[in-house]
Design an enzyme around this catalytic site. Structure first.
Site, short mmCIF file in Angstrom:
data_model
loop_
_atom_site.label_atom_id
_atom_site.label_comp_id
_atom_site.label_asym_id
_atom_site.label_seq_id
_atom_site.Cartn_x
_atom_site.Cartn_y
_atom_site.Cartn_z
N ASP A 27 0.84 -1.19 0.00
CA ASP A 27 0.00 0.00 0.00
C ASP A 27 0.88 1.24 0.00
O ASP A 27 1.89 1.29 0.70
CB ASP A 27 -0.90 -0.01 1.25
N GLU A 83 -6.39 3.68 -6.01
CA GLU A 83 -7.69 3.82 -5.37
C GLU A 83 -8.18 5.23 -5.71
O GLU A 83 -7.56 6.22 -5.29
CB GLU A 83 -7.60 3.63 -3.86
O1 TEU Z 1 -9.99 5.17 1.55
C1 TEU Z 1 -10.34 6.31 0.86
C2 TEU Z 1 -11.72 6.47 0.55
O2 TEU Z 1 -12.10 6.81 -0.54
C3 TEU Z 1 -12.68 6.42 1.63
O3 TEU Z 1 -13.73 7.22 1.27
C4 TEU Z 1 -13.19 5.11 1.84
O4 TEU Z 1 -14.02 4.76 0.80
C5 TEU Z 1 -13.92 5.23 3.12
O5 TEU Z 1 -13.12 4.63 4.07
C6 TEU Z 1 -15.26 4.64 3.10
O6 TEU Z 1 -16.06 5.48 3.83
C7 TEU Z 1 -8.64 5.01 1.77
C8 TEU Z 1 -8.38 3.79 2.62
O7 TEU Z 1 -8.79 2.65 1.93
C9 TEU Z 1 -9.05 3.98 3.93
O8 TEU Z 1 -8.95 2.83 4.73
C10 TEU Z 1 -8.41 5.16 4.60
O9 TEU Z 1 -9.06 5.43 5.80
C11 TEU Z 1 -8.43 6.40 3.72
O10 TEU Z 1 -8.05 6.13 2.38
C12 TEU Z 1 -7.44 7.41 4.24
O11 TEU Z 1 -6.14 6.95 4.05
#
Ligand code: TEU
Ligand code: CA
Length: 564
Positions: free
Chosen positions: A98, A257
């Site tokens: 990640d 992402e």
């Molecule tokens: O998630 C980013 C993201 O788009 C969030 O909106 C995610 O969909 C959200 O957790 C759902 O409500 C990433 C990571 O996957 C997440 O675990 C982190 O908390 C976030 O970035 C910040 O780094």
């Protein structure tokens, strides 16, 4: 379309904190992962994606990194990590790490320096601004509720944090910051990793001047500012630079992402000629049971329609066909469990979990499996908010219940349905204490259904979800048409059955999935000669039917193939 190992492989996401605890402290760790590599190999996994394992104060479970080149103590040592990588490669699997560089932790040395004084050499590593009329520099809402700005007494300015106040956004306008990131990426690639999953990578470039967001939610003081940082003005430029200075020198895969991306963006970002990423995670299908278009919208609980799911998936399938490449997923560490969300976790647990797997893994793209999905792990309901661990859940609850006095029951319900901790309960390995995850009380409670849903039980049951996943992965691997073939949707309006075909050089496959708990007579379009077809896999014992009508049982899924 170009053949690539990352197109043919299946990815398995490990959320290290909840996967397997090797030393009895209730927290999953690297040695715990190494112990389970044979399990993953046996499942048919080719690529492991590890959620962050770097040094972190764990405000957001590792998505707040305080040292990008060190391993979190709770997870083990760099030696443990190197050993794990070696064992992964020994089994001919690969490792994707990640990359969280939209923000760091406020405990990162850069931020510690940055906040000291306005003329500190690290000041511009982050985004600092003066307040406006005694308030925040702009009206942006954080992803995790409240303002996206925090006031820092030491220098009398605010810093931007799109996520928690312990996750300050890095300033990508600063060339030095970008260089630090590329150097760090090269550090890990030199250690032999096989790719990166890039956390919210399409948020790194913000509109200059950081203008106010349009007021779209009158009930809230702060507003969704996506228009000023989603796919921002310099995003492609930064990504091209990252490819030049780091990625292109290695044989690695990347998955960005990318919240709020549309198929056109996805096609551009992953374009084989001019793109910057191998694939992206899109969210359209994850917003189907909420209010799409903003982060707050995730908490509304709305019924969803199969025809809408078809529209979304088909748009992504056709927009990227022949240009870029899709990622395929129904779960990750931020989403509720798919069998609870799109299937029937009570009456048709087994059937609907298998149906969902068949439905999404055989589209064009790289399938991702989130830990526990392969045994049909379900959502969880904790009675008390105290049992939840996720910072997003707590911020939401505090804002809605504590500050605004909203109905507690209603907010708890939204947490039961949408909360991220649904995906973060410990992996259910067996019916032993703590589901075989640990000898000690885990950092988050185990889902009480571990006595009936667990790996050990499913390994012994030939008809289990786990064994179906293994078979499905093999079927996909053995048929190029299921990997590279183009995709065609059948019956867009049908609200019960999702059917599509795949086609490659005279090879044709049909995937049929009943999304209801009813038996349905489904007549296959004449474009697919189902009577002449070979059945590749299905979640019920096979039956011979007359003509082109399939008598589908509740949540039945089948796959056929013909060569013409
Ligand atoms: O998630 C980013 C993201 O788009 C969030 O909106 C995610 O969909 C959200 O957790 C759902 O409500 C990433 C990571 O996957 C997440 O675990 C982190 O908390 C976030 O970035 C910040 O780094
Ligand atoms: Ca441990």
């Amino acid at each position: 379309m170009e053949r690539k190992w990352w197109k043919e492989g299946v990815v398995y996401q490990v959320y290290p904190r909840s996967f397997n605890d090797s030393n009895g402290d209730g927290i999953g760790d690297l040695r715990g992962i190494t112990q389970k590599l044979d399990y993953l190999k046996d499942l048919g996994v080719d690529i492991l994606w590890l959620s962050p394992v770097y040094e972190s104060p764990n405000d957001d479970n590792g998505y707040d990194i305080s040292n990008y080149r060190a391993i979190m103590e709770e997870f083990g040592t760099m030696e443990d990590w190197e050993n794990m990588l070696e064992e992964i490669h020994k089994r001919e699997m690969r490792l994707v790490m990640d990359l969280v560089v939209n923000h760091s932790s406020d405990e990162h040395a850069w931020f510690q320096e940055s906040r000291k004084s306005k003329d500190n050499p690290y000041r511009d590593y982050y985004i600092w601004r003066d307040g406006k009329n005694g308030a925040e520099p702009n009206n942006w809402v954080s992803f995790f509720s409240g303002s996206a700005w925090d006031y820092d007494e030491a220098t009398g300015q605010y810093y931007l944090h799109l996520f928690t106040d312990k996750q300050p956004d890095l300033n990508w306008e600063n060339e030095q910051v970008r260089q630090e990131v590329y150097d760090m990426m090269n550090f890990w690639m030199d250690k032999g990793i096989d790719g990166f999953r890039m956390d919210v990578i399409n948020l790194i470039s913000k509109t200059p001047g950081l203008p106010n967001a349009e007021v779209t939610n009158k009930d809230n003081k702060y507003q969704w500012g996506g228009e000023h940082f989603v796919n921002g003005p310099r995003f492609m430029e930064f990504m091209n630079e990252m490819n030049e200075q780091a990625l292109k020198h290695y044989d690695v895969m990347t998955v960005g992402e990318t919240p709020m991306v549309k198929p056109e963006d996805g096609a551009a970002f992953t374009d084989e000629e001019s793109g910057v990423l191998s694939m992206v995670f899109q969210f359209d299908h994850m917003e189907i049971d909420g209010d799409p278009g903003s982060q707050e919208g995730k908490w509304s609980v709305k019924p969803w329609k199969l025809s809408k799911m078809k529209e979304i998936m088909t748009d992504w399938q056709t927009s990227l066909n022949g240009k870029g490449w899709n990622s395929l997923y129904l779960e990750n560490h931020d989403q509720p469990r798919s069998v609870s969300r799109f299937g029937d976790a009570e009456e048709y647990h087994k059937e609907s979990a298998k149906m969902l797997a068949t439905f999404y893994q055989l589209m064009q793209g790289t399938p991702y499996i989130y830990q526990g999905q392969e045994i049909g792990m379900t959502n969880v309901q904790f009675d008390s908010i105290e049992d939840y661990r996720d910072v997003e859940i707590h911020n939401w609850y505090n804002e809605q219940v504590t500050e605004r006095g909203k109905d507690k029951q209603e907010i708890m319900h939204s947490i039961f349905v949408k909360g991220r901790d649904n995906a973060r309960t410990p992996m259910q390995w067996s019916d032993e204490n703590y589901a075989g995850f640990s000898d000690a009380e885990p950092w988050i409670k185990v889902n009480p259904n571990y006595t009936s849903i667990n790996v050990k039980q499913q390994q012994e049951d030939e008809e289990s979800i786990l064994n179906y996943y293994k078979e499905l992965i093999k079927v996909r691997k053995n048929h190029d048409v299921l990997i590279y073939g183009s995709y065609q949707l059948l019956d867009p309006e049908d609200e019960q059955v999702y059917a599509y075909t795949r086609e490659l050089d005279g090879d044709k496959a049909l995937i049929v999935a009943n999304f209801t708990n009813e038996a349905i007579d489904y007549s296959v379009s004449e474009s697919f000669p189902v009577e002449q077809a070979e059945r590749l896999i299905g979640n019920y014992p096979s039956e011979q039917e007359e003509g082109g009508t399939l008598q589908l049982k509740p949540y039945e899924a089948r796959v056929y193939r013909v060569q013409t």
